[in-house]
Design a protein around this motif. Structure first.
Motif, PDB file in Angstrom:
ATOM      1  N   TYR A 238      35.861  52.996  24.095  1.00  2.00           N
ATOM      2  CA  TYR A 238      36.563  51.783  23.667  1.00  2.00           C
ATOM      3  C   TYR A 238      36.420  51.640  22.156  1.00  2.00           C
ATOM      4  O   TYR A 238      35.325  51.790  21.614  1.00  2.00           O
ATOM      5  N   VAL A 241      38.956  46.716  17.520  1.00  2.00           N
ATOM      6  CA  VAL A 241      40.296  46.352  17.043  1.00  2.00           C
ATOM      7  C   VAL A 241      40.187  45.785  15.637  1.00  2.00           C
ATOM      8  O   VAL A 241      39.215  45.095  15.298  1.00  2.00           O
ATOM      9  N   PRO A 305      46.828  41.202  21.107  1.00  2.00           N
ATOM     10  CA  PRO A 305      47.943  42.124  20.845  1.00  2.00           C
ATOM     11  C   PRO A 305      47.725  43.554  21.343  1.00  2.00           C
ATOM     12  O   PRO A 305      48.692  44.297  21.524  1.00  2.00           O
ATOM     13  N   GLU A 306      46.469  43.970  21.517  1.00  2.00           N
ATOM     14  CA  GLU A 306      46.208  45.344  21.958  1.00  2.00           C
ATOM     15  C   GLU A 306      44.862  45.416  22.680  1.00  2.00           C
ATOM     16  O   GLU A 306      44.018  44.522  22.553  1.00  2.00           O
ATOM     17  N   SER A 307      44.688  46.452  23.444  1.00  2.00           N
ATOM     18  CA  SER A 307      43.428  46.647  24.159  1.00  2.00           C
ATOM     19  C   SER A 307      42.358  47.137  23.192  1.00  2.00           C
ATOM     20  O   SER A 307      42.645  47.922  22.275  1.00  2.00           O
ATOM     21  N   GLY A 308      41.116  46.656  23.390  1.00  2.00           N
ATOM     22  CA  GLY A 308      40.037  47.099  22.519  1.00  2.00           C
ATOM     23  C   GLY A 308      38.891  46.111  22.482  1.00  2.00           C
ATOM     24  O   GLY A 308      38.822  45.161  23.276  1.00  2.00           O
ATOM     25  N   TYR A 310      36.754  43.194  20.754  1.00  2.46           N
ATOM     26  CA  TYR A 310      36.945  42.040  19.865  1.00  2.46           C
ATOM     27  C   TYR A 310      35.623  41.280  19.727  1.00  2.46           C
ATOM     28  O   TYR A 310      34.775  41.294  20.617  1.00  2.46           O
ATOM     29  N   GLU A 368      41.802  43.790  27.563  1.00  4.68           N
ATOM     30  CA  GLU A 368      43.051  44.532  27.687  1.00  4.68           C
ATOM     31  C   GLU A 368      44.170  43.758  26.995  1.00  4.68           C
ATOM     32  O   GLU A 368      44.113  42.537  26.867  1.00  4.68           O
ATOM     33  N   LYS A 369      45.184  44.433  26.563  1.00  5.76           N
ATOM     34  CA  LYS A 369      46.330  43.793  25.936  1.00  5.76           C
ATOM     35  C   LYS A 369      46.951  42.797  26.910  1.00  5.76           C
ATOM     36  O   LYS A 369      47.092  43.066  28.103  1.00  5.76           O
TER      37      LYS A 369
END
Length: 969
Positions: A238, A241, A305-308, A310, A368-369
């Motif tokens: 992973y 972001v 906005p995107e998976s990753g 945070y 996830e996004k």
């Protein structure tokens, strides 16, 4: 000589009996044991339960569904309800549901329930649990399941551009949760022992309705630590972001909430709060003093906005819990991501704070996004065990207090050696145990919070006192009053520590390349904000509710801002558009009404008018006789006949009942069980159990002016409320048919006065006392108080939950075997001013205002703002049923309500309670003859009534009106 010897032998047993009665406490037995007792109270703790059922935890999952329900044909069932496959069953607000199932391997299991908060009264759902026919431990008596709420609308603004607090509406949805400790002392879900083979689970309804899909026996999933989760991130590659700007979620825009009290609030202390305005009210925060009870939660929706990976943080204000911290549990999409998020601590600070969620290093969360739900739930954090320990100490100290009370009484002799080491060794042992436990708690608390403060002061004071009492028990009598006060303070300490208030401005999702937002504004911005706020205060009308004013609107006065805000919102949403009548709601002090009316500056309608006022206005021809309206009889049916009586005069009705309260009896089930006695149904029953109570140095509470902790009825009105129970049950009346004289000289009234005063003079019932505190300590295990005391006790003494009950007052058994439980009521009213030029429109408003739907909405809104202790005592009988009373409690209220009588109000009636109390004081203090005393005061009251009737030209007992007599002369 022989005669002297006989006399000595005769006297000796009497002396021995007196000595023994003085020194030996009363124990249950003899006559007391012959009485059937109430249902046995459960006292064993969860820890004691686990100690007895040490077992393995089988890795087995057992699903219990509709087909396992016994007698399922007796329950309403729904198939594939709200998107959930299978058959679900309605658990009504009363009754018991029982499931039978097989267990292959004996052991300890967690129990998970999938439920839907079905349509009901909007209260938290409560159930009592039995496993194989028995309640396993004390806290299994109350399993709590939350409902789901949301804002009814987005935040809107009134005519003055101030934000309007949105109403809260239910948003039910399927929920899955474990059987947990509703007090929050146990951080993990409860574990229950099940035998191999056939087992049963019973859920008994205590409060409100729910839909149950299934019960599941399983093992609670272990939550990983952050380091374990970090390894999982690395294994799955992973990535962190990078955002261009943090994602802010304004806290006041919560998508869902567990409680209607969690409405948006405002803060104008700094321009850094988002959004802010120096002069206008902006609902820019949420929480604070309303978000503090264990189990309350808020959910926000956020889209990434995107998976990753945070980072996450929030802006908060914890300025209410000095010397301690507030704790929250974080869930993402319904699950706690890692152990460190079970108990997030927010330390005290006088200013707003902005912090990322971090430990020794920043915490990262994999998202996830798309859309996600972030949930924060109130917990006790690391203080759970501490508070649980102190509550146990409080229970032990209350027990020790009662044991000592049985020996030394409520006012001990300071010069007497009670030999407490020999006579109450168990009580002294409890004092010593509590002293050592509290001493350890204080040290641990200081270590956890890194400081001494308000959180330890109460504990340290009690530790010192307990040490002195244990070291030298002979000093206990002189320390008795302060000991009682310190126990009350310890109860308040537990309440305070259970509360975890926290106010939020916003949450944010960010990345490591971005700066953390600032919690404060710079000097220039703050200075300019303060300047604008100061000068704006000269022009802004902060008492205005932004209502419609003008020639075509009716004006309604209300005394409370909270009441005014709710009423204004209801008027805009449910009255003006439907009726076409504009309403201007104004907040005006109640004392202003009379002078404003006499000056011709009054409103069209006034709310919350005291019970004695309408008749006083009516004799001055200042208000409208509402019985003249053609549909009045239909409106009157909304209320008990007793609610209307105080507003009747000379064949007219001059107010619509708004609230109505009346007395109920409260008793401690646990203490009655200890004494082997049952609750009294009649006054004769009360006299019968009184020796068992008083022999143990406890007493009974019947309200007289000066009593505190008894709810709404206070002052001399409480004296009248007390006396009229005896008066009405004896078939007496306060006044003659036309109200010209009192009927206090009737045989029924005289007997009632004698019976009433005898309780205090002959049986030594206390006149001055704090009912709530004495009820809590057990010093007063039974008493009569206004029914609103139920809500106060529920909040004031949560440790007594399940140990007391509110039931109808004792009555008088009639010749036909029925029990007359007559009692009088108090309340407030809505009046229509005669000077109003829009009487028809004002009457339409009064009909709408006192309708069941609006009264229920108003009551629920008020409770959502102030809390359950402020439950609205509406006079509309249909609305009371809709409000949040548990069904068993409502049945008792309904049973008493049938016997309630209204006290007529007549010109000069203010003399009646005043001089009934004076008569009581004469008998109580001076031991005057009760019959002669009440007859003397009857004449004084009658003279004032006659004078007042003369003043307003009404007929008097002397014959004819004042004008007629003048004409004859």
């Amino acid at each position: 000589m022989a005669k002297k010897m006989v006399r000595k032998l005769f006297i000796l047993p009497i002396i021995l009996a007196l000595i023994l009665s003085t020194y030996l406490p009363f124990h249950k037995g003899s006559a007391a044991e012959k009485k059937p007792t109430e249902k046995e109270t459960i006292t064993n703790s969860y820890e004691e339960y686990l100690g007895k059922v040490k077992d393995k935890r089988p890795d087995e999952t057992i699903v219990i569904e509709y087909q396992n329900l016994l007698n399922r044909e007796n329950y309403e069932s729904l198939e594939s309800y709200e998107g959930r496959d299978g058959i679900s069953v309605v658990s009504p607000e009363e009754g018991t549901m029982k499931w039978e199932f097989d267990v292959e391997e004996a052991g300890l299991y967690n129990v998970e329930i999938e439920y839907y908060p079905y349509k009901g009264k909007g209260m938290n759902i409560e159930r009592e649990l039995k496993i194989n026919g028995e309640i396993p431990f004390r806290n299994a008596q109350y399993l709590s399941f939350s409902r789901v709420w949301r804002d009814a609308t987005k935040i809107e603004q009134d005519a003055n551009e101030n934000d309007i607090r949105p109403s809260q509406v239910e948003e039910p949805k399927w929920q899955t949760t474990y059987f947990n400790d509703y007090l929050g002392y146990e951080q993990e879900p409860f574990r229950f022992h099940f035998e191999k083979g056939k087992n049963t689970i019973e859920l008994t309804s205590i409060q409100d309705t729910m839909l149950i899909r299934s019960l599941v026996l399983k093992q609670h999933e272990e939550i990983p630590t952050y380091q374990e989760l970090k390894a999982h991130y690395k294994k799955n590659n992973y990535q962190k972001v990078k955002l261009d700007q943090e994602i802010k979620i304004q806290a006041e825009q919560a998508a869902f909430k567990s409680d209607p009290m969690l409405y948006p609030t405002f803060d104008r202390s700094t321009p850094a709060t988002e959004p802010s305005d120096p002069t206008k009210m902006r609902l820019n925060t949420i929480g604070g003093d309303t978000w503090k009870r264990v189990g309350q939660w808020l959910i926000w929706e956020v889209e990434v906005p995107e998976s990753g990976l945070y980072e996450m943080g929030l802006k908060y204000w914890q300025n209410l819990k000095s010397g301690s911290y507030a704790a929250r549990t974080l869930k993402i999409d319904g699950k706690i991501p890692f152990k460190e998020m079970k108990n997030i601590s927010f330390n005290y600070d006088a200013e707003w704070q902005v912090n990322k969620l971090e430990g020794d290093e920043p915490f990262f969360f994999y998202l996830e996004k798309g859309k996600h739900e972030i949930q924060l739930e109130v917990s006790l954090g690391a203080l759970a065990e501490t508070i649980s320990t102190v509550e146990t100490d409080l229970i032990n100290l209350n027990q020790a207090y009662r044991e000592l009370l049985m020996i030394i009484g409520s006012t001990p002799d300071l010069f007497r050696d009670y030999q407490l080491e020999k006579r109450t060794p168990e009580a002294l042992k409890k004092l010593k145990g509590a002293k050592e436990s509290l001493e350890k708690v204080s040290a641990d608390l200081t270590k956890k919070t890194s400081r001494k403060g308000m959180s330890t002061a109460t504990l340290d004071t009690l530790v010192v006192q307990l040490g002195q009492m244990v070291q030298d028990p002979r000093t206990i009598p002189e320390r008795w009053t302060s000991f009682q006060n310190n126990i009350s303070s310890l109860g308040a300490w537990v309440l305070t520590m259970q509360e975890n208030p926290l106010q939020l401005d916003y949450l944010f999702i960010t990345s490591s390349n971005l700066e953390t937002p600032s919690s404060t504004a710079n000097f220039i911005k703050s200075g300019w904000f303060s300047t604008q706020s100061f000068f704006g205060s000269f022009f802004e009308d902060y008492s205005s509710l932004g209502g419609t004013s003008g020639k075509d609107s009716i004006t309604v006065w209300v005394a409370s801002r909270d009441h005014g805000n709710i009423l204004n919102s209801l008027v805009k949403n449910y009255f003006e558009d439907q009726s076409g009548i504009d309403v201007n709601v104004e907040i005006v002090d109640a004392a202003t009404l009379l002078p404003a009316t006499l000056a011709g500056q009054g409103p069209d309608v006034a709310l919350g008018v005291p019970i004695a006022s309408p008749v006083n206005y009516a004799i001055r021809d200042a208000i409208v006789d509402i019985s003249q309206f053609p549909d009045y009889q239909d409106i009157e049916k909304r209320f008990s006949p007793s609610a209307v009586v105080p507003y009747e005069l000379n064949g007219g009705v001059y107010a619509v009942p708004e609230t109505q309260t009346f007395p109920m009896m409260f008793y401690r089930k646990d203490i009655f069980e200890e004494l082997g006695i049952k609750k009294p149904e009649t006054w004769s029953d009360l006299y019968e159990i009184m020796p068992y109570i008083q022999k143990n140095q406890m007493n009974i509470g019947i309200p007289i002016n000066g009593v505190t902790g008894t709810g709404a009825v206070a002052g001399i009105e409480s004296t009248l409320s007390s006396y009229t129970m005896f008066l009405y049950q004896n078939g007496g009346r306060l006044y003659s048919d036309n109200g010209e004289v009192t009927k206090l000289d009737s045989p029924e009234a005289v007997k009632a006065f004698q019976d009433w005063t005898s309780l205090f003079v002959d049986y030594s019932i206390p006149v001055l006392y704090d009912f709530a505190n004495r009820f809590r300590t057990g010093e007063m295990p039974i008493g009569i108080a206004d029914y609103s005391t139920f809500n106060y006790l529920s909040v004031f003494a949560p440790e007594l939950k399940g140990l007391w009950e509110m039931v109808p007052v004792p009555g008088t058994r009639k010749s036909d075997g029925t029990i007359d439980r007559s009692a009088s009521s108090s309340g407030t009213a809505t009046i229509l001013l005669k000077a109003s030029k829009k009487q028809a429109e004002a009457w339409e408003f009064m009909k709408w205002w006192t309708s069941a739907e609006i009264q229920a909405k108003f009551g629920k809104e008020l409770e959502s703002i102030i809390g359950v202790a402020a439950r609205y005592a509406t006079a509309n009988q249909e609305a009371v049923e809709i409000l949040g009373w548990p069904s068993a409690v409502y049945r008792n209220l309904e049973s008493q309500w049938k016997w309630v009588k209204g006290n007529p109000e007549v010109p000069g009636a203010y003399f009646t309670p005043r001089h009934i109390e004076n008569a009581f004081r004469r008998v109580y203090n001076d031991l005057d003859d009760s019959r002669e005393t009440i007859l003397d005061y009857k004449q004084i009251i009658d003279r004032e009534i006659t004078n007042k009737r003369k003043e307003f030209g009404l007929e008097t007992n002397e014959g004819g009106s004042h004008e007629e007599r003048n004409a004859i002369e």
